[in-house]
Design a protein around this motif. Structure first.
Motif, PDB file in Angstrom:
ATOM      1  N   SER A 185      17.248  41.438  -3.899  1.00 31.92           N
ATOM      2  CA  SER A 185      15.790  41.381  -3.911  1.00 31.92           C
ATOM      3  C   SER A 185      15.245  40.458  -2.830  1.00 31.92           C
ATOM      4  O   SER A 185      14.056  40.514  -2.492  1.00 31.92           O
ATOM      5  CB  SER A 185      15.292  40.908  -5.283  1.00 31.92           C
ATOM      6  OG  SER A 185      15.797  39.607  -5.580  1.00 31.92           O
TER       7      SER A 185
ATOM      8  N   TYR B 147       5.304  31.929  -4.393  1.00 37.12           N
ATOM      9  CA  TYR B 147       5.613  33.357  -4.321  1.00 37.12           C
ATOM     10  C   TYR B 147       4.358  34.194  -4.066  1.00 37.12           C
ATOM     11  O   TYR B 147       3.341  33.980  -4.717  1.00 37.12           O
ATOM     12  CB  TYR B 147       6.278  33.816  -5.613  1.00 37.12           C
ATOM     13  CG  TYR B 147       6.695  35.261  -5.600  1.00 37.12           C
ATOM     14  CD1 TYR B 147       7.956  35.618  -5.118  1.00 37.12           C
ATOM     15  CD2 TYR B 147       5.834  36.263  -6.037  1.00 37.12           C
ATOM     16  CE1 TYR B 147       8.337  36.954  -5.096  1.00 37.12           C
ATOM     17  CE2 TYR B 147       6.209  37.597  -6.005  1.00 37.12           C
ATOM     18  CZ  TYR B 147       7.468  37.935  -5.526  1.00 37.12           C
ATOM     19  OH  TYR B 147       7.850  39.256  -5.487  1.00 37.12           O
TER      20      TYR B 147
ATOM     21  N   GLU C 168      17.984  35.170 -11.877  1.00 37.62           N
ATOM     22  CA  GLU C 168      17.469  36.313 -11.119  1.00 37.62           C
ATOM     23  C   GLU C 168      18.267  37.569 -11.444  1.00 37.62           C
ATOM     24  O   GLU C 168      17.702  38.650 -11.647  1.00 37.62           O
ATOM     25  CB  GLU C 168      17.554  36.030  -9.617  1.00 37.62           C
ATOM     26  CG  GLU C 168      16.331  35.407  -9.009  1.00 37.62           C
ATOM     27  CD  GLU C 168      16.375  35.469  -7.497  1.00 37.62           C
ATOM     28  OE1 GLU C 168      15.527  36.165  -6.907  1.00 37.62           O
ATOM     29  OE2 GLU C 168      17.254  34.823  -6.906  1.00 37.62           O
TER      30      GLU C 168
ATOM     31  N   TRP D 204      15.080  37.891 -14.481  1.00 33.59           N
ATOM     32  CA  TRP D 204      13.910  37.015 -14.488  1.00 33.59           C
ATOM     33  C   TRP D 204      13.186  37.101 -13.142  1.00 33.59           C
ATOM     34  O   TRP D 204      13.826  37.130 -12.094  1.00 33.59           O
ATOM     35  CB  TRP D 204      14.323  35.566 -14.723  1.00 33.59           C
ATOM     36  CG  TRP D 204      14.737  35.227 -16.123  1.00 33.59           C
ATOM     37  CD1 TRP D 204      15.310  36.067 -17.032  1.00 33.59           C
ATOM     38  CD2 TRP D 204      14.628  33.950 -16.752  1.00 33.59           C
ATOM     39  NE1 TRP D 204      15.575  35.398 -18.189  1.00 33.59           N
ATOM     40  CE2 TRP D 204      15.167  34.088 -18.050  1.00 33.59           C
ATOM     41  CE3 TRP D 204      14.146  32.718 -16.356  1.00 33.59           C
ATOM     42  CZ2 TRP D 204      15.225  33.030 -18.947  1.00 33.59           C
ATOM     43  CZ3 TRP D 204      14.205  31.657 -17.238  1.00 33.59           C
ATOM     44  CH2 TRP D 204      14.720  31.821 -18.517  1.00 33.59           C
ATOM     45  N   HIS D 205      11.868  37.111 -13.177  1.00 28.38           N
ATOM     46  CA  HIS D 205      11.089  37.069 -11.939  1.00 28.38           C
ATOM     47  C   HIS D 205      11.125  35.658 -11.365  1.00 28.38           C
ATOM     48  O   HIS D 205      11.247  34.666 -12.101  1.00 28.38           O
ATOM     49  CB  HIS D 205       9.644  37.487 -12.210  1.00 28.38           C
ATOM     50  CG  HIS D 205       8.861  37.764 -10.967  1.00 28.38           C
ATOM     51  ND1 HIS D 205       8.263  36.765 -10.216  1.00 28.38           N
ATOM     52  CD2 HIS D 205       8.576  38.936 -10.329  1.00 28.38           C
ATOM     53  CE1 HIS D 205       7.659  37.299  -9.184  1.00 28.38           C
ATOM     54  NE2 HIS D 205       7.823  38.617  -9.218  1.00 28.38           N
ATOM     55  N   GLU D 206      11.010  35.561 -10.040  1.00 24.90           N
ATOM     56  CA  GLU D 206      11.039  34.245  -9.386  1.00 24.90           C
ATOM     57  C   GLU D 206      10.000  33.295  -9.968  1.00 24.90           C
ATOM     58  O   GLU D 206      10.269  32.112 -10.188  1.00 24.90           O
ATOM     59  CB  GLU D 206      10.797  34.398  -7.873  1.00 24.90           C
ATOM     60  CG  GLU D 206      11.995  34.918  -7.108  1.00 24.90           C
ATOM     61  CD  GLU D 206      11.817  34.790  -5.611  1.00 24.90           C
ATOM     62  OE1 GLU D 206      11.361  33.718  -5.157  1.00 24.90           O
ATOM     63  OE2 GLU D 206      12.129  35.753  -4.897  1.00 24.90           O
TER      64      GLU D 206
ATOM     65  N   LYS E 239       8.762  33.172 -12.932  1.00 26.38           N
ATOM     66  CA  LYS E 239       9.175  32.706 -14.262  1.00 26.38           C
ATOM     67  C   LYS E 239      10.236  31.620 -14.137  1.00 26.38           C
ATOM     68  O   LYS E 239      10.189  30.597 -14.846  1.00 26.38           O
ATOM     69  CB  LYS E 239       9.716  33.876 -15.087  1.00 26.38           C
ATOM     70  CG  LYS E 239      10.184  33.461 -16.473  1.00 26.38           C
ATOM     71  CD  LYS E 239      10.717  34.653 -17.272  1.00 26.38           C
ATOM     72  CE  LYS E 239      11.211  34.215 -18.646  1.00 26.38           C
ATOM     73  NZ  LYS E 239      11.733  35.366 -19.434  1.00 26.38           N
TER      74      LYS E 239
END
Length: 316
Positions: free
Chosen positions: A41, A217, A287, A291-293, A295
């Protein structure tokens, strides 16, 4: 009120320098290269300007000049910040501007870091502020460790610097964690009546808050080794000059958890041929779990805040 002014100055200067330096970094083609063995990603981040640590370093220097916070202790912290930042800058410049993938060799980095650490130790050894005595958190008193002081502090400084570097792997992660850590040391400095150090902590925290505007982000710029090594130099020097390096594993807990995850991963793979984490450092593990960055940054920052509160209670 002065602390709020200093915080605001650091923030404003970062916003100004960010607007100036990011286009320059783009023109230099100082784009980040993404490792192929890293999270897939992250591939879309390739080419994002790096060496952004220059933004908050410039801000911290400018604010320090304006506030005339020129006590020797502050100058030594500033020296540590810039010395380790210079090591990171050389490495970044070789890799992203000169396009030589290796950058500085590991032993060159380590040697330069040890030299910077020794200069700090020599200063503290001759300092009137408790010298080489260490504040023992649970005892709430000072103790000398004699000849072990020099190798111990070298280990603490170099370890902290490289731990902060490992934490800088997600947009805004190292920035957010370090802001919280600096605010903690601001409070500790005030408690110890080291107001000049408290001022520097708040100045650098303000500079990082301004930098976070560009680094959150999705990041418009990365701090690079220039920034992460500089922040490690600042945090370790502050702890050293306050005589509280023993609190760093807790107050800087996120840094050390990240480093520990790498050590565990390497040892496990070499001895058992198995990985404990999906990927290390630890933020990459989460990750890979989906999990999103944002979060991860939020959760790690909350954990860092809790660890700093615990550290305060242990110290005082």
């Amino acid at each position: 009120m002065n602390y709020l002014v200093n915080l605001a100055l650091g923030l404003i200067f970062s916003l100004i320098f960010g607007r100036i330096l990011i286009p320059i970094l783009k023109n230099l083609h100082a784009g980040q290269s993404i490792r192929e063995d890293g999270p897939q990603s992250h591939m879309i981040k390739s080419g994002t300007p790096t060496i952004g640590g220059l933004i908050f370093l410039s801000s911290a220097i400018m604010t320090t000049l304006l506030t005339r916070n020129f006590k020797v202790s502050v100058l030594m912290i500033l020296f540590s910040t810039l010395a380790f930042g210079a090591v990171g800058f050389i490495d970044d410049y070789i890799k992203v501007v000169m396009k030589r993938n290796l950058g500085l060799r590991a032993y060159q980095k380590l040697l330069l870091q040890i030299i910077a650490a020794i200069i700090l130790i020599v200063y503290q050894y001759n300092s009137k502020n408790m010298g080489t005595d260490l504040y023992i958190p649970f005892l709430k008193d000072y103790r000398s460790i004699g000849l072990f002081y020099i190798p111990f502090i070298i280990f603490v400084i170099v370890g902290t610097v490289n731990s902060v570097n490992l934490t800088d792997g997600l947009d805004g992660l190292s920035t957010s964690v370090t802001i919280i850590c600096l605010l903690f040391f601001n409070v500790v400095s005030v408690k110890f009546q080291r107001y000049e150090i408290a001022t520097f902590c708040i100045v650098l925290a303000g500079a990082l808050i301004g930098f976070l505007f560009f680094n959150k982000y999705p990041a418009k710029v990365f701090m690079g080794d220039t920034g992460s090594l500089a922040l490690g130099g600042a945090i370790s020097a502050i702890a050293l000059l306050l005589n509280v390096p023993l609190i760093l594993p807790i107050a800087g807990g996120i840094y050390f958890i990240e480093t520990l995850s790498v050590i565990i991963q390497v040892l496990s793979f070499k001895t058992r041929g198995k990985r404990v984490f999906l990927m290390s450092p630890l933020h990459h593990h989460f990750e890979q779990k989906g999990w999103h960055e944002k979060k991860i940054v939020a959760v790690f920052s909350l954990v860092e805040l809790i660890l700093c509160v615990i550290s305060y209670l242990i110290l005082f």
